[in-house]
Write an enzyme that holds these catalytic residues in place. Structure first.
Site, PDB file in Angstrom:
ATOM      1  N   SER A 241     105.873  68.084 -13.484  1.00 57.75           N
ATOM      2  CA  SER A 241     107.238  68.024 -14.012  1.00 57.75           C
ATOM      3  C   SER A 241     107.430  68.869 -15.273  1.00 57.75           C
ATOM      4  CB  SER A 241     107.659  66.571 -14.303  1.00 57.75           C
ATOM      5  OG  SER A 241     107.812  65.863 -13.095  1.00 57.75           O
TER       6      SER A 241
ATOM      7  N   ARG B  31     105.345  70.265  -1.712  1.00 59.64           N
ATOM      8  CA  ARG B  31     106.237  71.350  -2.115  1.00 59.64           C
ATOM      9  C   ARG B  31     105.422  72.441  -2.795  1.00 59.64           C
ATOM     10  NH1 ARG B  31     109.255  69.491  -6.484  1.00 59.64           N
ATOM     11  NH2 ARG B  31     108.416  71.179  -7.758  1.00 59.64           N
TER      12      ARG B  31
ATOM     13  N   ASP C  13     105.572  75.909  -5.080  1.00 60.89           N
ATOM     14  CA  ASP C  13     106.442  76.607  -6.023  1.00 60.89           C
ATOM     15  C   ASP C  13     105.989  78.049  -6.223  1.00 60.89           C
ATOM     16  OD1 ASP C  13     107.770  74.216  -6.309  1.00 60.89           O
ATOM     17  OD2 ASP C  13     106.766  73.664  -8.178  1.00 60.89           O
TER      18      ASP C  13
ATOM     19  N   GLU D 156     102.108  76.537  -7.997  1.00 61.46           N
ATOM     20  CA  GLU D 156     101.383  75.285  -7.787  1.00 61.46           C
ATOM     21  C   GLU D 156     101.906  74.581  -6.544  1.00 61.46           C
ATOM     22  OE1 GLU D 156     102.975  71.893 -10.447  1.00 61.46           O
ATOM     23  OE2 GLU D 156     103.262  73.695 -11.653  1.00 61.46           O
TER      24      GLU D 156
END
Length: 324
Positions: A154, A259, A261, A275
């Site tokens: 995050s 996910r 990135d 990542e």
């Protein structure tokens, strides 16, 4: 994949919250997942390890776990190992892949070894960074870097640094969150993300933010961050990015959902891997639900599809209790 009725899932624990720096986001993700499961008729229950203890998972007869724990303890293989020892199927990647993906440096080393594209990077161990070392690192990494705690998500603890003083300050700040810090060459370009579900890439999302980078505030507290899905890529570019996403995901041994990135270098047009998130956010502003919507299924359907991945985990547990 077979269509399952609510009763097929049995008693489901939505594990959320936890102890990490991402606790507050995990609480929101877990709540939205829980409500979706309840709306779908699934016998779902919330378990927060920080409040309820891990014993709540083993003593209440759960048939499977929807893992909504973000960060340490939830994405790093710890909860996965606990659940496998107790033969409780769970969503997402296994122990090894979760641990590797949580480690930004080791992730890049594996990708590099397999010929996948990453930006130049260096590791800094805990301790004061001297002015001489900071100057040398900036010179090696083209004068501007992103400072990243290796084991946080995050964008926690991340900062841009383009001078010796800023680099020293950013490394000191990042060490509040981790004992190992990674410096990554600053990439000028647009950020993209690709969700993976059951081994297949969903439509890519292009992230646009007025912030210096897509930081914690831009992700969760900003109304001016824009998400473009479809992302504006051509059909060939979309296909290329999907293939690269799947390769990157599989290279770490990830499974179920996640996910990947990216940044796209504005000068060369090259894709550079950042990542993998093995337990992506599931809040109202999260990215995976946006991609799923473009693919044609709503939030509730997405939550069930992710829960379906726990049945793949079931097959990894043998009858005698050993993990295959």
């Amino acid at each position: 994949m077979a269509v399952r009725s609510p009763t097929d899932y049995g008693k489901v624990a939505v594990v959320y919250g936890g102890y990490s720096a991402e606790r507050e986001i995990s609480l929101v993700s877990g709540e939205t997942v829980y409500q979706a499961l309840i709306n779908a008729g699934v016998d779902a229950h919330k378990v927060d390890p920080k409040v309820d203890g891990l014993s709540a998972i083993t003593e209440q007869g759960f048939d499977r776990v929807w893992n909504a724990l973000h960060g340490r303890g939830g994405e790093d293989g710890v909860i996965q190992g606990f659940l496998e020892l107790h033969q409780i199927p769970y969503t997402g990647s296994g122990v090894m892949a979760s641990a590797i993906a949580m480690d930004k440096l080791r992730t890049k080393l594996l990708w590099s070894a397999q010929g996948l594209p990453v930006a130049k990077h260096k590791m800094v161990s805990t301790g004061e960074l001297s002015a001489a070392d900071a100057k040398a690192l900036l010179a090696e990494l083209n004068g501007c870097v992103m400072v990243k705690p290796i084991h946080e998500g995050s964008s926690v603890g991340m900062a841009k640094a383009d001078t010796v003083e800023r680099l020293q300050q950013a490394v000191t700040a990042a060490q509040q969150f981790d004992r190992e810090i990674m410096l990554e060459q600053w990439i000028h370009g647009e950020e993209y993300t690709v969700a993976i579900l059951n081994g297949k890439a969903l439509p890519s999302i292009r992230v646009e933010t007025p912030h210096t980078f897509y930081d914690f505030k831009a992700k969760y507290n900003s109304s001016d961050t824009q998400y473009h899905c479809p992302s504006g890529l051509s059909a060939d570019e979309e296909l290329c990015l999907a293939g690269l996403s799947e390769k990157a995901f599989n290279a770490l041994g990830c499974s179920g959902w996640g996910r990947v990135d990216f940044m796209r270098d504005s000068n060369s047009g090259d894709w550079l891997l950042l990542e993998v998130n093995t337990v992506p956010g599931m809040t109202q502003t999260s990215l995976v639900p946006k991609a799923a919507k473009v693919k044609g299924f709503n939030f509730e359907q997405l939550v069930l599809k992710v829960l379906d991945t726990s049945f793949d985990r079931t097959t990894a547990l043998s009858a005698n209790g050993e993990v295959k």
